[in-house]
Write an enzyme that holds these catalytic residues in place. Structure first.
Site, PDB file in Angstrom:
ATOM      1  CB  THR A 126      -0.921   0.004   1.239  1.00  0.00           C
ATOM      2  OG1 THR A 126      -1.695  -1.192   1.234  1.00  0.00           O
ATOM      3  CG2 THR A 126      -1.852   1.187   1.243  1.00  0.00           C
ATOM      4  CD  GLU A 127       3.341   3.017  -3.875  1.00  0.00           C
ATOM      5  OE1 GLU A 127       3.002   4.020  -4.541  1.00  0.00           O
ATOM      6  OE2 GLU A 127       4.172   2.189  -4.279  1.00  0.00           O
ATOM      7  CG  ASN A 129      -1.491   9.675  -3.479  1.00  0.00           C
ATOM      8  OD1 ASN A 129      -2.302  10.253  -2.758  1.00  0.00           O
ATOM      9  ND2 ASN A 129      -0.286  10.161  -3.719  1.00  0.00           N
ATOM     10  CD1 TRP A 156      -2.529   3.224   4.362  1.00  0.00           C
ATOM     11  CD2 TRP A 156      -2.815   3.554   6.553  1.00  0.00           C
ATOM     12  NE1 TRP A 156      -3.191   4.407   4.519  1.00  0.00           N
ATOM     13  CE2 TRP A 156      -3.390   4.634   5.851  1.00  0.00           C
ATOM     14  CE3 TRP A 156      -2.862   3.550   7.954  1.00  0.00           C
ATOM     15  CZ2 TRP A 156      -4.007   5.699   6.494  1.00  0.00           C
ATOM     16  CZ3 TRP A 156      -3.473   4.616   8.582  1.00  0.00           C
ATOM     17  CH2 TRP A 156      -4.039   5.664   7.862  1.00  0.00           C
ATOM     18  CB  ILE A 337     -24.960  -6.606  26.225  1.00  0.00           C
ATOM     19  CG1 ILE A 337     -25.919  -7.219  25.194  1.00  0.00           C
ATOM     20  CG2 ILE A 337     -24.959  -7.432  27.516  1.00  0.00           C
ATOM     21  CD1 ILE A 337     -25.497  -8.574  24.649  1.00  0.00           C
ATOM     22  CD  GLU A 363      -3.959  -9.197   5.026  1.00  0.00           C
ATOM     23  OE1 GLU A 363      -4.084 -10.098   4.193  1.00  0.00           O
ATOM     24  OE2 GLU A 363      -3.344  -9.342   6.093  1.00  0.00           O
ATOM     25  CB  THR A 365     -12.479  -2.076   1.706  1.00  0.00           C
ATOM     26  OG1 THR A 365     -12.729  -2.164   0.291  1.00  0.00           O
ATOM     27  CG2 THR A 365     -11.389  -1.045   1.970  1.00  0.00           C
ATOM     28  CB  SER A 366     -16.617  -4.715   3.398  1.00  0.00           C
ATOM     29  OG  SER A 366     -16.282  -5.138   4.706  1.00  0.00           O
ATOM     30  CD  GLU A 367     -16.988  -0.955   1.159  1.00  0.00           C
ATOM     31  OE1 GLU A 367     -17.929  -0.713   1.936  1.00  0.00           O
ATOM     32  OE2 GLU A 367     -15.812  -1.115   1.555  1.00  0.00           O
TER      33      GLU A 367
END
Length: 379
Positions: A126-127, A129, A156, A337, A363, A365-367
């Site tokens: 990861t970078e 941008n 990151w 709770i 690692e 995203t959900s998308e």
């Protein structure tokens, strides 16, 4: 399929619980508050064989499979998500990439140190941008004689400052060419390689996240992993396994949050009875238990396929996507709770709540997982 824990998995789980009770649990909030990365814990985990779970014994590892690996990551994360995250990143990313794609000389040099925890590993894709858009990377490696010269920044990165060795993906060809990137092993102390800003995070605070900076960093040609141009393709294969790691991490966090919520719901009395007697609470616990069981089955299915060397891109993405979203929901309901107490740092669920969110981002995203799942379904 029968995914009942084997005797080996039960022994591993008990070993981690015993170790965690003495060495991790008492310090969880202290490390979190101070954002301390407790390197000594990972050395101890290395001595227990938990930093090279999947590495063959001939290279100093434990030589176990993915089902045992899921047990390791989930049981540690049940105690502390941040420690679980670092164990997962070390095992599946740096060590996993080296194990899958290194030549024999590289394996002999790096795997024994990584598998025993003597060295902490990092993995740089990861970078600033280019998060999900990895093919647009700006970190460049240029050939110069028998060396490659790296320039650019990775962000990151788990263990970006404290690592002893990093697997770094850099562009060696054209932008957006899937064969335009290569992977390199870069050791701590190499001139031009330094750690940058350490991120001040919402959760997972005891797991170091930092920049890695390369300024005319000269790497010998023999430190390239695999062939020139294979770095991106290698990374996608590594991430398939990495998604199982994050599913296991999510599973552990969800179980930890539910453990706390169950215990509290039986101890906390309102209207002269334990709050677990009330349907509003018991139904939340029922949803938690069901979703955790489903997440565990998806995770074990992906792990089993990985063990059998069957293509599991879709199953790993499903496990990661579902388990991470479950972790967030379970942690959220656990805080509910506990009521007001759940919002304080005196009880464990607020930390599970903060830690869980990263699982839906790291690692892939959900998308991104949905894109992978849909693409595989449409083939």
């Amino acid at each position: 399929m029968n995914f009942a824990p084997t005797e080996m998995q039960q022994q591993i789980a008990q070993m981690i619980r015993d170790f965690g009770k003495t060495h991790i649990q008492p310090h969880v909030m202290e490390w979190d508050e101070q954002q301390e990365f407790p390197v000594h814990i990972f050395k101890q985990l290395g001595e227990l064989g938990l930093m090279g779970v999947l590495v063959p014994q001939e290279y100093g590892g434990s030589g176990l499979g993915y089902l045992e690996y899921v047990t390791v990551v989930s049981e540690i994360s049940r105690i502390c998500g941040a420690i679980g995250l670092s164990v997962a990143a070390h095992n599946s990313l740096c060590t996993g990439h080296t194990m899958q794609f290194a030549n024999e000389a590289q394996k002999q040099r790096y795997l024994p140190k990584l598998a025993t925890g003597e060295w902490i590993g990092a993995w740089g894709l990861t970078e600033p941008n280019t998060g999900s858009d990895a093919m647009n990377m700006k970190c460049v490696a240029k050939k110069d004689g028998n060396d490659w010269v790296l320039n650019g920044t990775k962000c990151w990165i788990t263990h970006g400052k404290s690592c002893d060795v990093a697997v770094v993906i850099a562009r060696t060809g054209d932008v957006r060419d899937s064969h335009g990137m290569s992977a390199f092993l870069v050791e701590k102390g190499t001139p031009g390689f330094s750690g940058g800003k350490k991120e001040n995070k919402l959760g997972m605070r005891a797991s170091e996240t930092a920049e890695m900076i390369f300024d005319n960093c000269r790497i010998p040609a023999e430190n390239m992993l695999g062939a020139e141009g294979d770095g991106f393709i290698q990374s996608m294969k590594v991430l398939d396994g990495g998604r199982i790691s994050i599913a296991a991490l999510s599973l552990g966090i969800a179980k930890g949050a539910m453990d706390a919520a169950l215990k509290y719901s039986k101890e906390r009395h309102q209207f002269d009875q334990p709050i677990s007697n009330f349907q509003g609470v018991s139904f939340k616990l029922a949803d938690m238990a069901t979703e955790i069981a489903a997440a565990e089955l998806l995770t074990m299915q992906a792990a089993d396929m990985k063990n059998r060397k069957v293509k599991m891109t879709q199953q790993a993405a499903m496990a990661k996507y579902y388990a991470s979203e479950v972790a967030v929901r379970v942690a959220n309901d656990a805080v509910q709770i506990f009521g007001g107490y759940g919002y304080t740092k005196d009880f464990p669920v607020e930390k599970f709540y903060r830690d869980a969110k990263l699982c839906t981002i790291g690692e892939g995203t959900s998308e991104i997982q949905k894109i992978v799942i849909a693409r595989e379904a449409l083939r």
